[in-house]
Design a protein around this motif. Structure first.
Motif, PDB file in Angstrom:
ATOM      1  N   ARG A 166       0.852  -1.193   0.000  1.00  0.00           N
ATOM      2  CA  ARG A 166       0.000   0.000   0.000  1.00  0.00           C
ATOM      3  C   ARG A 166       0.888   1.243   0.000  1.00  0.00           C
ATOM      4  N   PRO A 167       0.814   2.055  -1.048  1.00  0.00           N
ATOM      5  CA  PRO A 167       1.706   3.219  -1.131  1.00  0.00           C
ATOM      6  C   PRO A 167       1.391   4.296  -0.106  1.00  0.00           C
ATOM      7  N   TYR A 168       0.235   4.221   0.543  1.00  0.00           N
ATOM      8  CA  TYR A 168      -0.191   5.271   1.471  1.00  0.00           C
ATOM      9  C   TYR A 168       0.065   4.932   2.927  1.00  0.00           C
ATOM     10  N   LYS A 169       0.647   3.737   3.213  1.00  0.00           N
ATOM     11  CA  LYS A 169       0.928   3.401   4.604  1.00  0.00           C
ATOM     12  C   LYS A 169       2.011   2.329   4.695  1.00  0.00           C
ATOM     13  N   LYS A 170       2.655   2.284   5.841  1.00  0.00           N
ATOM     14  CA  LYS A 170       3.685   1.283   6.119  1.00  0.00           C
ATOM     15  C   LYS A 170       3.006   0.038   6.695  1.00  0.00           C
ATOM     16  N   ALA A 171       3.479  -1.132   6.307  1.00  0.00           N
ATOM     17  CA  ALA A 171       2.933  -2.386   6.817  1.00  0.00           C
ATOM     18  C   ALA A 171       3.211  -2.507   8.312  1.00  0.00           C
ATOM     19  N   LYS A 172       2.241  -2.958   9.051  1.00  0.00           N
ATOM     20  CA  LYS A 172       2.384  -3.125  10.495  1.00  0.00           C
ATOM     21  C   LYS A 172       2.842  -4.535  10.818  1.00  0.00           C
ATOM     22  N   THR A 173       3.407  -4.686  12.012  1.00  0.00           N
ATOM     23  CA  THR A 173       3.798  -6.012  12.474  1.00  0.00           C
ATOM     24  C   THR A 173       2.545  -6.778  12.896  1.00  0.00           C
ATOM     25  N   VAL A 174       2.724  -8.074  13.116  1.00  0.00           N
ATOM     26  CA  VAL A 174       1.613  -8.915  13.557  1.00  0.00           C
ATOM     27  C   VAL A 174       1.068  -8.414  14.891  1.00  0.00           C
ATOM     28  N   SER A 175       1.944  -8.130  15.848  1.00  0.00           N
ATOM     29  CA  SER A 175       1.470  -7.700  17.171  1.00  0.00           C
ATOM     30  C   SER A 175       0.768  -6.341  17.102  1.00  0.00           C
ATOM     31  N   GLU A 176       1.288  -5.420  16.311  1.00  0.00           N
ATOM     32  CA  GLU A 176       0.614  -4.126  16.141  1.00  0.00           C
ATOM     33  C   GLU A 176      -0.776  -4.322  15.544  1.00  0.00           C
ATOM     34  N   SER A 177      -0.854  -5.185  14.557  1.00  0.00           N
ATOM     35  CA  SER A 177      -2.124  -5.445  13.876  1.00  0.00           C
ATOM     36  C   SER A 177      -3.137  -6.084  14.815  1.00  0.00           C
TER      37      SER A 177
END
Length: 152
Positions: A91-102
């Motif tokens: 997604r160009p509009y956001k950074k991928a989150k980690t599993v725990s953050e998600s």
């Protein structure tokens, strides 16, 4: 200005017109899927596929359905869709989150009745999130998860 521009606007700053434009993909999905003559065993595909932005509290879109009006498959797809969106690296509009953050975000959403708490807890307890992460996520996104804080 395009979809990427629309999606990069921070939450809470959208006009009604901008929010409608972002949500428009659901209307397109309804129109497209409702025109397909699905066989009886797939007759619910259109509805299931187009309710993943509904909420348990009834303020989602496009139909503003409440939890009582959502089937189990619809509730499951909502949790899966959000987890995938949070962890997506493309997604160009956001950074991928980690599993725990998600999972932390999804847990908060479950407590706020955005998604079904029981479905979220099953998502955690079953380990489906882990299986997905190992198969589709970058190793740097896979971190330690304290499942007990979601299941208590």
């Amino acid at each position: 200005m395009g979809e990427i521009y629309n999606l990069s606007i921070s939450r809470g700053t959208l006009t009604q017109e901008e929010r409608f434009k972002i949500n428009e993909h659901m209307i397109a999905g309804i129109k497209m899927l409702s025109s397909i003559p699905f066989p009886d065993d797939l007759k619910n595909v259109e509805r299931i596929a187009t309710t993943h932005h509904e909420t348990m509290r009834g303020d989602g879109y496009p139909r503003r359905l409440t939890g009582d009006e959502l089937s189990i498959p619809e509730r499951i797809l909502a949790v899966a869709d959000i987890f995938e969106a949070l962890t997506a690296a493309d997604r160009p509009y956001k950074k991928a989150k980690t599993v725990s953050e998600s999972l932390d975000i999804l847990h908060k959403m479950a407590l706020e009745q955005h998604v079904d708490l029981a479905v979220f807890q099953l998502f955690v307890k079953s380990g489906v999130y882990r299986t997905y992460a190992e198969r589709f996520l970058s190793p740097n996104q896979i971190d330690d998860v304290d499942e007990s804080k979601y299941l208590g």
